[in-house]
Design a protein around this motif. Structure first.
Motif, PDB file in Angstrom:
ATOM      1  N   UNK A  25       9.163  -0.990  -6.824  1.00  0.00           N
ATOM      2  CA  UNK A  25       8.418   0.014  -6.968  1.00  0.00           C
ATOM      3  C   UNK A  25       6.881  -0.255  -6.583  1.00  0.00           C
ATOM      4  N   UNK A  26       6.603  -1.519  -6.813  1.00  0.00           N
ATOM      5  CA  UNK A  26       5.111  -1.930  -6.250  1.00  0.00           C
ATOM      6  C   UNK A  26       5.108  -1.825  -4.855  1.00  0.00           C
ATOM      7  N   UNK A  27       6.313  -2.325  -3.912  1.00  0.00           N
ATOM      8  CA  UNK A  27       6.369  -2.284  -2.595  1.00  0.00           C
ATOM      9  C   UNK A  27       6.272  -0.887  -2.040  1.00  0.00           C
ATOM     10  N   UNK A  28       7.093   0.086  -3.048  1.00  0.00           N
ATOM     11  CA  UNK A  28       7.022   1.576  -2.614  1.00  0.00           C
ATOM     12  C   UNK A  28       5.444   2.178  -2.875  1.00  0.00           C
ATOM     13  N   UNK A  29       4.905   1.622  -3.963  1.00  0.00           N
ATOM     14  CA  UNK A  29       3.357   1.941  -4.138  1.00  0.00           C
ATOM     15  C   UNK A  29       2.467   1.596  -3.102  1.00  0.00           C
ATOM     16  N   UNK A  30       2.702   0.445  -2.399  1.00  0.00           N
ATOM     17  CA  UNK A  30       1.827  -0.090  -1.356  1.00  0.00           C
ATOM     18  C   UNK A  30       1.963   0.580  -0.145  1.00  0.00           C
ATOM     19  N   UNK A  31       3.402   0.906   0.102  1.00  0.00           N
ATOM     20  CA  UNK A  31       3.525   1.749   1.304  1.00  0.00           C
ATOM     21  C   UNK A  31       3.091   3.099   1.183  1.00  0.00           C
ATOM     22  N   UNK A  32       3.161   3.879   0.107  1.00  0.00           N
ATOM     23  CA  UNK A  32       2.753   5.320  -0.366  1.00  0.00           C
ATOM     24  C   UNK A  32       1.129   4.999   0.035  1.00  0.00           C
ATOM     25  N   UNK A  33       0.491   4.046  -0.340  1.00  0.00           N
ATOM     26  CA  UNK A  33      -1.071   4.046  -0.299  1.00  0.00           C
ATOM     27  C   UNK A  33      -1.272   4.110   0.989  1.00  0.00           C
ATOM     28  N   UNK A  34      -0.659   3.173   2.068  1.00  0.00           N
ATOM     29  CA  UNK A  34      -0.615   2.956   3.225  1.00  0.00           C
ATOM     30  C   UNK A  34      -0.665   4.317   4.163  1.00  0.00           C
ATOM     31  N   UNK A  35       0.473   5.003   3.705  1.00  0.00           N
ATOM     32  CA  UNK A  35       0.774   6.435   4.259  1.00  0.00           C
ATOM     33  C   UNK A  35      -0.172   7.375   4.001  1.00  0.00           C
ATOM     34  N   UNK A  36      -0.892   7.411   2.823  1.00  0.00           N
ATOM     35  CA  UNK A  36      -1.797   8.289   2.481  1.00  0.00           C
ATOM     36  C   UNK A  36      -2.935   8.074   3.103  1.00  0.00           C
ATOM     37  N   UNK A  37      -3.381   6.626   3.315  1.00  0.00           N
ATOM     38  CA  UNK A  37      -4.513   6.447   4.058  1.00  0.00           C
ATOM     39  C   UNK A  37      -4.600   6.782   5.401  1.00  0.00           C
ATOM     40  N   UNK A  38      -3.329   6.622   6.131  1.00  0.00           N
ATOM     41  CA  UNK A  38      -3.146   7.005   7.427  1.00  0.00           C
ATOM     42  C   UNK A  38      -3.406   8.516   7.872  1.00  0.00           C
ATOM     43  N   UNK A  39      -2.731   9.229   6.659  1.00  0.00           N
ATOM     44  CA  UNK A  39      -2.787  10.493   6.914  1.00  0.00           C
ATOM     45  C   UNK A  39      -4.161  11.274   6.365  1.00  0.00           C
ATOM     46  N   UNK A  40      -5.016  10.295   5.898  1.00  0.00           N
ATOM     47  CA  UNK A  40      -6.393  10.767   5.210  1.00  0.00           C
ATOM     48  C   UNK A  40      -5.915  11.910   3.940  1.00  0.00           C
ATOM     49  N   UNK A  41      -4.906  11.464   3.301  1.00  0.00           N
ATOM     50  CA  UNK A  41      -4.721  12.234   2.067  1.00  0.00           C
ATOM     51  C   UNK A  41      -5.497  11.739   0.888  1.00  0.00           C
ATOM     52  N   UNK A  42      -5.428  12.673   0.042  1.00  0.00           N
ATOM     53  CA  UNK A  42      -6.431  12.325  -1.376  1.00  0.00           C
ATOM     54  C   UNK A  42      -5.668  11.091  -2.164  1.00  0.00           C
TER      55      UNK A  42
END
Length: 188
Positions: free
Chosen positions: A20-37
């Motif tokens: 779950x921590x790895x998924x959270x890190x991956x999600x944070x990276x994706x949101x940053x790239x997409x400039x999501x909130x």
């Protein structure tokens, strides 16, 4: 030796938390790239974990918290940069406008002075020449022209008289000199 059921459950829970921590890190990276909130809910939804896990797990909470803080500081910095850029253009426009305003005021003052001078000249001309005074000026001009002609004729006559008087004076000087010479010869 077979691991005990509680130890196996703890190990499984630990592996599950790490995933779950790895998924959270991956999600944070994706949101940053997409400039999501970046919020707890958006990170949890993207990672496929519950928001409760993000709040209850210490490592997850610190990952989410640092990601949100970093996002806010980047967002704040970007907003501050954009604000400064806009402010700089307005500041430059204001300075240009002030310079043009002072130049325009000087030009207006110069034009007003020039207009005042021209209005004064118009007033002077209006006072000098009215409808009736044009005829008076024409009459006066012709009178003055006749007077100039008379004075020119008198001047010519006087010049001729003066020339005659000078000629007579030269003749008289010559005659006097001749007579003085005769007297001197006779006295000798």
């Amino acid at each position: 030796m077979k691991p005990s059921a509680p130890a196996a459950a703890i190990a499984a829970r630990k592996r599950q938390a790490e995933q779950k921590l790895a998924q959270i890190q991956k999600a944070i990276g994706q949101l940053r790239r997409e400039r999501g909130r970046l919020t707890v809910r958006s990170i949890a939804e993207r990672a496929g974990v519950s928001a409760t896990f993000c709040y209850e797990n210490f490592d997850a909470r610190s990952l989410v918290k640092s990601a949100i803080a970093d996002s806010r500081s980047r967002h704040d910095q970007a907003a501050a940069d954009e604000h400064e850029r806009i402010e700089a253009t307005w500041r430059e426009r204001a300075l240009n406008a002030e310079a043009e305003l002072s130049r325009a005021q000087k030009e207006i003052l110069t034009q007003r002075q020039h207009i005042g001078e021209l209005m004064g000249q118009i007033r002077d001309c209006g006072q000098m020449v009215s409808g009736e005074s044009v005829q008076v000026l024409v009459t006066e001009k012709s009178t003055l022209q006749r007077r100039v002609q008379q004075l020119t004729q008198e001047h010519r006559k006087l010049q001729e008289r003066l020339e005659g008087a000078r000629s007579n004076l030269r003749f008289a000087d010559k005659r006097i000199a001749d007579l003085e010479a005769q007297i001197l010869e006779h006295d000798r």
